[in-house]
Design a protein around this motif. Structure first.
Motif, PDB file in Angstrom:
ATOM      1  N   ARG A  47       0.980  -1.162  -0.087  1.00 58.54           N
ATOM      2  CA  ARG A  47       0.007   0.118   0.017  1.00 58.54           C
ATOM      3  C   ARG A  47       0.855   1.241   0.235  1.00 58.54           C
ATOM      4  NH1 ARG A  47      -3.010  -2.197   5.165  1.00 58.54           N
ATOM      5  NH2 ARG A  47      -2.320  -0.459   5.855  1.00 58.54           N
ATOM      6  N   ARG A  48       0.441   2.550  -0.379  1.00 58.60           N
ATOM      7  CA  ARG A  48       0.967   3.600  -0.731  1.00 58.60           C
ATOM      8  C   ARG A  48       1.158   4.368   0.623  1.00 58.60           C
ATOM      9  NH1 ARG A  48       0.317   8.942  -2.534  1.00 58.60           N
ATOM     10  NH2 ARG A  48       2.140   9.800  -3.048  1.00 58.60           N
ATOM     11  N   TRP A  49       1.816   4.564   1.552  1.00 54.03           N
ATOM     12  CA  TRP A  49       1.985   5.260   2.795  1.00 54.03           C
ATOM     13  C   TRP A  49       2.431   6.835   2.504  1.00 54.03           C
ATOM     14  CZ3 TRP A  49       0.410   3.202   7.515  1.00 54.03           C
ATOM     15  CH2 TRP A  49       0.028   1.716   7.384  1.00 54.03           C
ATOM     16  N   GLN A  50       1.692   7.462   3.365  1.00 50.98           N
ATOM     17  CA  GLN A  50       2.166   9.043   3.417  1.00 50.98           C
ATOM     18  C   GLN A  50       2.308   9.282   4.713  1.00 50.98           C
ATOM     19  OE1 GLN A  50      -0.670  11.648   1.089  1.00 50.98           O
ATOM     20  NE2 GLN A  50      -1.663   9.840   0.437  1.00 50.98           N
ATOM     21  N   TYR A  51       3.005  10.557   5.220  1.00 50.95           N
ATOM     22  CA  TYR A  51       3.172  10.735   6.453  1.00 50.95           C
ATOM     23  C   TYR A  51       2.969  12.261   6.552  1.00 50.95           C
ATOM     24  CZ  TYR A  51       7.734  12.517   4.550  1.00 50.95           C
ATOM     25  OH  TYR A  51       8.527  13.217   3.811  1.00 50.95           O
ATOM     26  N   VAL A  52       2.870  12.857   7.928  1.00 53.41           N
ATOM     27  CA  VAL A  52       2.804  14.010   8.507  1.00 53.41           C
ATOM     28  C   VAL A  52       3.660  13.942   9.923  1.00 53.41           C
ATOM     29  CG1 VAL A  52       1.611  15.895   9.447  1.00 53.41           C
ATOM     30  CG2 VAL A  52       0.620  14.461   7.517  1.00 53.41           C
ATOM     31  N   ALA A  53       4.531  15.129   9.849  1.00 55.57           N
ATOM     32  CA  ALA A  53       5.661  15.242  10.785  1.00 55.57           C
ATOM     33  C   ALA A  53       5.055  16.300  11.935  1.00 55.57           C
ATOM     34  CB  ALA A  53       6.894  15.170  10.683  1.00 55.57           C
ATOM     35  N   GLY A  54       5.161  15.913  13.182  1.00 49.76           N
ATOM     36  CA  GLY A  54       4.692  17.134  14.149  1.00 49.76           C
ATOM     37  C   GLY A  54       6.090  17.807  14.291  1.00 49.76           C
ATOM     38  N   GLU A  55       6.060  19.013  14.958  1.00 49.52           N
ATOM     39  CA  GLU A  55       7.089  19.723  15.313  1.00 49.52           C
ATOM     40  C   GLU A  55       7.859  19.165  16.739  1.00 49.52           C
ATOM     41  OE1 GLU A  55       8.445  22.077  13.708  1.00 49.52           O
ATOM     42  OE2 GLU A  55       6.961  21.591  12.143  1.00 49.52           O
ATOM     43  N   VAL A  56       9.355  19.426  16.663  1.00 51.84           N
ATOM     44  CA  VAL A  56       9.833  19.052  17.861  1.00 51.84           C
ATOM     45  C   VAL A  56       9.464  20.023  19.037  1.00 51.84           C
ATOM     46  CG1 VAL A  56      12.258  18.927  18.888  1.00 51.84           C
ATOM     47  CG2 VAL A  56      11.712  18.404  16.552  1.00 51.84           C
ATOM     48  N   ALA A  57       9.389  19.544  20.209  1.00 53.27           N
ATOM     49  CA  ALA A  57       8.812  20.221  21.316  1.00 53.27           C
ATOM     50  C   ALA A  57      10.018  20.602  22.418  1.00 53.27           C
ATOM     51  CB  ALA A  57       7.513  19.720  22.008  1.00 53.27           C
ATOM     52  N   GLY A  58      10.159  21.811  22.649  1.00 54.50           N
ATOM     53  CA  GLY A  58      11.487  22.167  23.584  1.00 54.50           C
ATOM     54  C   GLY A  58      12.480  21.823  23.136  1.00 54.50           C
ATOM     55  N   ASP A  59      13.540  21.227  24.014  1.00 53.57           N
ATOM     56  CA  ASP A  59      15.026  21.083  23.582  1.00 53.57           C
ATOM     57  C   ASP A  59      15.015  19.466  23.017  1.00 53.57           C
ATOM     58  OD1 ASP A  59      14.817  19.778  25.740  1.00 53.57           O
ATOM     59  OD2 ASP A  59      16.652  20.725  26.527  1.00 53.57           O
ATOM     60  N   GLY A  60      13.950  18.832  22.756  1.00 59.61           N
ATOM     61  CA  GLY A  60      14.184  17.582  22.121  1.00 59.61           C
ATOM     62  C   GLY A  60      14.427  17.439  20.659  1.00 59.61           C
ATOM     63  N   GLU A  61      15.006  16.377  20.502  1.00 55.68           N
ATOM     64  CA  GLU A  61      15.628  16.112  19.207  1.00 55.68           C
ATOM     65  C   GLU A  61      14.556  15.143  18.345  1.00 55.68           C
ATOM     66  OE1 GLU A  61      18.992  13.692  18.678  1.00 55.68           O
ATOM     67  OE2 GLU A  61      19.065  13.629  20.828  1.00 55.68           O
ATOM     68  N   PHE A  62      13.513  14.830  19.041  1.00 53.77           N
ATOM     69  CA  PHE A  62      12.603  13.714  18.415  1.00 53.77           C
ATOM     70  C   PHE A  62      11.356  14.293  18.147  1.00 53.77           C
ATOM     71  CE2 PHE A  62      15.953  10.836  19.971  1.00 53.77           C
ATOM     72  CZ  PHE A  62      16.282  10.399  18.836  1.00 53.77           C
ATOM     73  N   ARG A  63      10.301  13.751  17.322  1.00 48.47           N
ATOM     74  CA  ARG A  63       9.216  14.202  16.946  1.00 48.47           C
ATOM     75  C   ARG A  63       8.262  13.071  16.948  1.00 48.47           C
ATOM     76  NH1 ARG A  63       9.873  17.878  12.166  1.00 48.47           N
ATOM     77  NH2 ARG A  63      11.700  18.205  13.310  1.00 48.47           N
ATOM     78  N   ASN A  64       6.851  13.399  16.854  1.00 49.67           N
ATOM     79  CA  ASN A  64       5.880  12.536  16.697  1.00 49.67           C
ATOM     80  C   ASN A  64       5.419  12.630  15.184  1.00 49.67           C
ATOM     81  OD1 ASN A  64       5.821  11.906  19.191  1.00 49.67           O
ATOM     82  ND2 ASN A  64       4.249  13.426  19.822  1.00 49.67           N
ATOM     83  N   GLY A  65       4.922  11.305  14.691  1.00 50.37           N
ATOM     84  CA  GLY A  65       4.455  11.621  13.325  1.00 50.37           C
ATOM     85  C   GLY A  65       3.247  10.807  13.054  1.00 50.37           C
ATOM     86  N   LEU A  66       2.657  10.797  11.992  1.00 50.66           N
ATOM     87  CA  LEU A  66       1.413  10.245  11.714  1.00 50.66           C
ATOM     88  C   LEU A  66       1.636   9.670  10.186  1.00 50.66           C
ATOM     89  CD1 LEU A  66      -1.444   9.495  12.736  1.00 50.66           C
ATOM     90  CD2 LEU A  66      -2.381  11.638  11.266  1.00 50.66           C
ATOM     91  N   LEU A  67       1.615   7.990  10.167  1.00 49.53           N
ATOM     92  CA  LEU A  67       1.728   7.730   8.778  1.00 49.53           C
ATOM     93  C   LEU A  67       0.194   7.016   8.573  1.00 49.53           C
ATOM     94  CD1 LEU A  67       4.544   6.458  10.587  1.00 49.53           C
ATOM     95  CD2 LEU A  67       4.976   6.603   8.049  1.00 49.53           C
ATOM     96  N   PHE A  68      -0.241   7.288   7.202  1.00 48.67           N
ATOM     97  CA  PHE A  68      -1.335   6.596   6.757  1.00 48.67           C
ATOM     98  C   PHE A  68      -1.359   5.966   5.104  1.00 48.67           C
ATOM     99  CE2 PHE A  68      -1.211  11.275   6.409  1.00 48.67           C
ATOM    100  CZ  PHE A  68      -1.504  11.462   5.082  1.00 48.67           C
ATOM    101  N   ASP A  69      -2.559   5.338   4.932  1.00 46.28           N
ATOM    102  CA  ASP A  69      -2.290   5.055   3.562  1.00 46.28           C
ATOM    103  C   ASP A  69      -3.765   5.396   2.543  1.00 46.28           C
ATOM    104  OD1 ASP A  69      -4.093   3.134   4.595  1.00 46.28           O
ATOM    105  OD2 ASP A  69      -3.153   1.225   3.725  1.00 46.28           O
TER     106      ASP A  69
END
Length: 93
Positions: free
Chosen positions: A71-93
């Motif tokens: 299946r073809r997956w797309q994604y949306v990335a959230g912004e990095v909060a505070g001084d963290g280096e990781f983010r949350n994301g959402l993948l969907f098809d």
């Protein structure tokens, strides 16, 4: 479904990163995650992920999911909060 990717770095050196994966390491790690998503999470249509470095890592995961599910997956990335280096994301098809 939700998934903690446990510090999924990409293969590009940027900022003051502690870790950078090689292209082969990134491919292997995203393939393992994609197999886990299919086997244990039932290949959901929507997947919320935590602890992903950036768009490059999310794109690699989307490609791995496409190879695993067909299946073809797309994604949306959230912004990095505070001084963290990781983010949350959402993948969907």
């Amino acid at each position: 479904a939700t998934l903690n990717a446990y510090h999924l770095y990409d293969d590009e050196q940027d900022r003051n990163e502690r870790q950078v994966l090689t292209r082969a390491e990134l491919a292997a790690r995203t393939a393992r995650i994609a197999r886990h998503v299919v086997r244990f999470l039932g290949a959901p249509a929507v997947l919320a992920v935590q602890e992903v470095e950036d768009d490059t890592a999310l794109a690699a995961l989307a490609q791995a999911l496409q190879r695993e599910t067909g299946r073809r997956w797309q994604y949306v990335a959230g912004e990095v909060a505070g001084d963290g280096e990781f983010r949350n994301g959402l993948l969907f098809d």
